[in-house]
Write a protein that holds these residues in place. Structure first.
Motif, PDB file in Angstrom:
ATOM      1  N   UNK A   1       0.824  -1.210   0.000  1.00 33.81           N
ATOM      2  CA  UNK A   1       0.000   0.000   0.000  1.00 33.81           C
ATOM      3  C   UNK A   1       0.850   1.249   0.000  1.00 33.81           C
ATOM      4  N   UNK A   4       0.517   3.351  -2.994  1.00 30.72           N
ATOM      5  CA  UNK A   4      -0.813   3.968  -2.988  1.00 30.72           C
ATOM      6  C   UNK A   4      -0.797   5.206  -2.111  1.00 30.72           C
ATOM      7  N   UNK A   7       1.046   7.911  -3.772  1.00 33.19           N
ATOM      8  CA  UNK A   7       0.292   8.528  -4.868  1.00 33.19           C
ATOM      9  C   UNK A   7      -0.759   9.488  -4.339  1.00 33.19           C
ATOM     10  N   UNK A   8      -1.475   9.005  -3.310  1.00 33.05           N
ATOM     11  CA  UNK A   8      -2.523   9.851  -2.742  1.00 33.05           C
ATOM     12  C   UNK A   8      -1.926  11.118  -2.143  1.00 33.05           C
ATOM     13  N   UNK A  11      -1.249  13.512  -4.824  1.00 32.07           N
ATOM     14  CA  UNK A  11      -2.461  14.185  -5.310  1.00 32.07           C
ATOM     15  C   UNK A  11      -2.880  15.295  -4.350  1.00 32.07           C
ATOM     16  N   UNK A  12      -2.863  14.963  -3.059  1.00 33.66           N
ATOM     17  CA  UNK A  12      -3.243  15.970  -2.066  1.00 33.66           C
ATOM     18  C   UNK A  12      -2.286  17.158  -2.107  1.00 33.66           C
ATOM     19  N   UNK A  15      -3.078  19.271  -4.914  1.00 31.94           N
ATOM     20  CA  UNK A  15      -4.276  20.059  -4.606  1.00 31.94           C
ATOM     21  C   UNK A  15      -3.923  21.279  -3.775  1.00 31.94           C
ATOM     22  N   UNK A  19      -4.633  25.112  -4.478  1.00 30.71           N
ATOM     23  CA  UNK A  19      -5.330  26.007  -3.563  1.00 30.71           C
ATOM     24  C   UNK A  19      -4.504  27.256  -3.303  1.00 30.71           C
ATOM     25  N   UNK A  23      -6.205  31.223  -8.427  1.00 31.23           N
ATOM     26  CA  UNK A  23      -7.048  32.356  -8.060  1.00 31.23           C
ATOM     27  C   UNK A  23      -8.432  31.823  -7.751  1.00 31.23           C
ATOM     28  N   UNK A  24      -8.545  31.153  -6.649  1.00 31.81           N
ATOM     29  CA  UNK A  24      -9.837  30.579  -6.277  1.00 31.81           C
ATOM     30  C   UNK A  24     -10.740  31.652  -5.687  1.00 31.81           C
ATOM     31  N   UNK A  25     -10.947  32.657  -6.468  1.00 28.39           N
ATOM     32  CA  UNK A  25     -11.834  33.736  -6.036  1.00 28.39           C
ATOM     33  C   UNK A  25     -13.157  33.597  -6.775  1.00 28.39           C
ATOM     34  N   UNK A  26     -14.218  33.857  -6.071  1.00 30.90           N
ATOM     35  CA  UNK A  26     -15.514  33.865  -6.731  1.00 30.90           C
ATOM     36  C   UNK A  26     -15.723  35.207  -7.413  1.00 30.90           C
ATOM     37  N   UNK A  27     -16.407  35.160  -8.525  1.00 23.02           N
ATOM     38  CA  UNK A  27     -16.652  36.376  -9.290  1.00 23.02           C
ATOM     39  C   UNK A  27     -18.142  36.683  -9.227  1.00 23.02           C
ATOM     40  N   UNK A  28     -18.465  37.824  -8.691  1.00 23.10           N
ATOM     41  CA  UNK A  28     -19.879  38.206  -8.618  1.00 23.10           C
ATOM     42  C   UNK A  28     -20.013  39.668  -9.021  1.00 23.10           C
ATOM     43  N   UNK A 172     -17.521  41.141  -5.260  1.00 21.35           N
ATOM     44  CA  UNK A 172     -16.666  40.178  -4.559  1.00 21.35           C
ATOM     45  C   UNK A 172     -16.450  40.530  -3.106  1.00 21.35           C
TER      46      UNK A 172
END
Lengths: 421, 194
Positions: A1, A4, A7-8, A11-12, A15, A19, A23-28, A172
């Motif tokens: 394992x 495994x 690998x995980x 991936x994390x 991620x 993050x 630019x994990x900003x919301x656009x409003x 925003x």
């Protein structure tokens, strides 16, 4: 394992990088209309006041009847004159162009109407050729954009239209929060309620803010009540301006009393001792709501309704015992729930109530403790009603209706359509 | 015809459930059902998500249809196509995937008020949805696979409000407010496939 797990973990880790570096900003965005006012001076507005050929009715407002004519105010536009010689076939006969008009009253051959902050008297000896006679400047200063700063007709400015343009702002910073850049202008809505005039002065709807008692014209305007001596007809003389601090909406005359509806209560003024300086002799305070009122000898009938300008939440018909007017505290009150009542009228034992989208409701009020619904006429959203001599004239969103109530069931006579296009 | 979000959600779930049972009964080996839970993380916090994807596998490729619930900022029901490609890596498989589709707004009453400057919107539209990333899957002896994936996720919507307004001075007008929302999130999911 182990691979495994590796690998995980990779991936994390990837991620986490996403993050941290993306630019994990919301656009409003909020796109709204900005209204830029188009203004005209009082002098320019006065020049445009004139009687013209009949025009299509595009909106409804206050209503007034005199002899065989119906005067219908189209808010801010002017007054339609309808020949009602034959109620089964009313004829749109003429139009008085009065920019900024919202109220009117008639006595004898003279019609008094507001034009933004001015009061205008018309000679209507021939209603189809009404002619402006005199202008009285800045009697309703709140109706001018700068009415408290000047009285010069060349400087008084009214907002007659809006130029619209779109503006987009980024939300925003305050997504889901209150927007401080909202496009709304400050200020409330002015809607005067209806009243009923007396003598040979015709009959006003209960949403009127103008009332005539004997030779005095009372005009309600926000926190003021202006008193005019109209004994000379053509030239009203301002005799008094009372500060009421009540946010007045309607004025209803009954005998030698004046019922004033405000958005916080109904007040009764005694006109007998000094018609130029009415005394407050009673009041009925209620929750914040719009409240046109009519009265007879013993009772006042008040409709309370919520609405954008009234900022209340009451929708009911209140019947108030006013038989003893010597006390500030009036007699008992009976409340009946309504949907969104507006104008009302009373003739004999019949009480007509415009209950908004519910249409017109007619009650038998011979016993005010057991008011009975005798007719419910589902027409467009109703605003005001005049009931006199078996003929009810109803202002609704989709037309002016006339009903014969001299016998039951109430019979529809005619309808003048509203061209809202 | 406007489709109610809850009706759509349960209809699709029913369809998928029926499909799974039918496929299982027919013992078609290429059928695959992926069922995942996870989180969505973005500027406006971390939210829960759940979805189910059902489709067919061909060699290292998979194509299916997915539906789920997305609670990021405002509740929506994403409905999407799922395309993925696997690459063998040791005991498991690395895969990349893309989920283009649309979402159906299913706002709570509170969300209807909060959205749009605390004013109730007349309507809020369904909008574009996409989710794409990479993951790792590990197959057990039973044939069931465990999956872990990470993705970029985006959902977009617009709202409109029209309100008649009558200022004290000046004629009445219709005040129009258009709101546009684009939500960029990091999606992390885990689940099983069979």
């Amino acid at each position: 394992m182990k691979p495994v797990y590796k690998t995980c973990s990779s991936i994390i880790a990837a991620l986490a990088l996403v993050v941290n570096f993306s630019c994990m900003k919301d656009k409003a965005t909020h796109t709204y209309t900005i209204q830029t006012p188009v203004v005209k001076t009082s002098t320019e507005i006065r020049k445009s006041i004139a009687t013209t050929a009949a025009t299509s009715i595009r909106g409804t407002g206050k209503i007034f009847t005199l002899n065989n004519y119906i005067f219908l105010s189209e808010k801010d536009k002017g007054i339609h004159i309808i020949d009602n010689s034959n109620p089964a076939s009313p004829r749109n006969a003429a139009f008085i162009n009065i920019p900024g008009n919202r109220d009117m009253a008639v006595r004898g051959q003279y019609l008094y109407a507001d034009a933004y902050g001015d009061l205008v008297s018309f000679d209507i000896s021939n209603p189809l050729h009404a002619t402006p006679k005199n202008f009285f400047s800045n009697l309703f200063p709140d109706r001018w954009a700068n009415g408290n700063a000047t009285t010069n007709p060349d400087s008084l400015l009214a907002i007659v239209d809006w130029i619209t343009r779109d503006t987009t702002v980024d939300l925003n910073a305050n997504l889901g929060q209150y927007c401080a850049t909202c496009p709304y202008l400050a200020g409330g809505i002015y809607t005067a309620a209806a009243a009923n005039t007396s003598q040979s002065s015709g009959t006003a709807g209960s949403m009127s803010a103008f009332a005539i008692v004997a030779d005095r014209l009372y005009t309600a305007s926000q926190n003021n009540l202006n008193v005019f001596d109209i004994s000379s007809g053509e030239i009203p003389i301002l005799t008094n301006t009372m500060q009421l601090n009540w946010s007045v909406e309607t004025a209803y005359p009954f005998r030698d009393k004046l019922f004033v509806g405000s958005n916080s209560g109904v007040y009764m003024l005694d006109l007998k001792s000094d018609p130029d300086h009415p005394n407050s002799i009673g009041q009925f305070a209620h929750a914040r709501a719009c409240d046109p009122v009519v009265a007879d000898g013993n009772y006042a009938y008040v409709t309370l309704s919520d609405g954008t300008w009234c900022m209340g939440n009451a929708n009911e018909l209140d019947i108030i015992d006013i038989s003893n007017i010597n006390f500030n505290s009036w007699g008992y009150t009976i409340a009946y729930p309504m949907t969104n009542p507006k104008g009302l009228a009373k003739d004999g034992n019949s009480l007509f109530v415009c209950d908004g989208k519910e249409g017109l409701k007619v009650y038998d009020v011979s016993d005010i403790k057991k008011v009975k619904l005798t007719a419910h006429i589902g027409i467009g959203a109703t605003y005001d009603v005049i009931a006199n001599g078996g003929l009810a004239i109803v202002v609704a969103s989709d037309g002016i209706y006339q009903f014969d109530y001299s016998k039951m069931p109430i019979e529809s006579i005619s309808r003048i359509p509203i061209n809202s296009n | 015809m406007k489709i109610s979000a809850p009706v759509l959600f349960y209809s699709v779930l029913l369809l998928i459930t029926t499909s799974v049972v039918a496929q299982s009964n027919q013992k078609v080996g290429s059928f695959r059902s992926i069922n995942q839970v996870g989180i969505l993380d973005g500027e406006h916090g971390t939210s829960f998500q759940i979805n189910t994807i059902n489709g067919a596998r061909y060699k290292t490729w998979f194509a299916g249809v997915g539906v789920g619930l997305d609670y990021y900022y405002f509740r929506t029901i994403p409905l999407f196509l799922d395309l993925r490609k696997g690459f063998h890596l040791g005991a498991g498989q690395i895969f990349v995937f893309a989920d283009p589709g649309m979402h159906f707004a299913w706002l709570t009453d509170q969300q209807k008020v909060v959205l749009g400057d605390s004013r109730q919107l007349d309507n809020i539209s369904n909008g574009f949805y996409i989710n794409g990333g990479l993951g790792y899957s590990l197959r057990f002896k039973s044939g069931v696979e465990w999956l872990l994936s990470a993705a970029y996720s985006y959902k977009q919507t617009t709202g409109k409000q029209q309100m008649p307004f009558c200022p004290f001075n000046g004629p009445c007008y219709i005040s129009v407010n258009d709101y546009s929302y684009g939500m960029n999130r990091l999606s992390v999911t885990t689940g099983i496939a069979f």
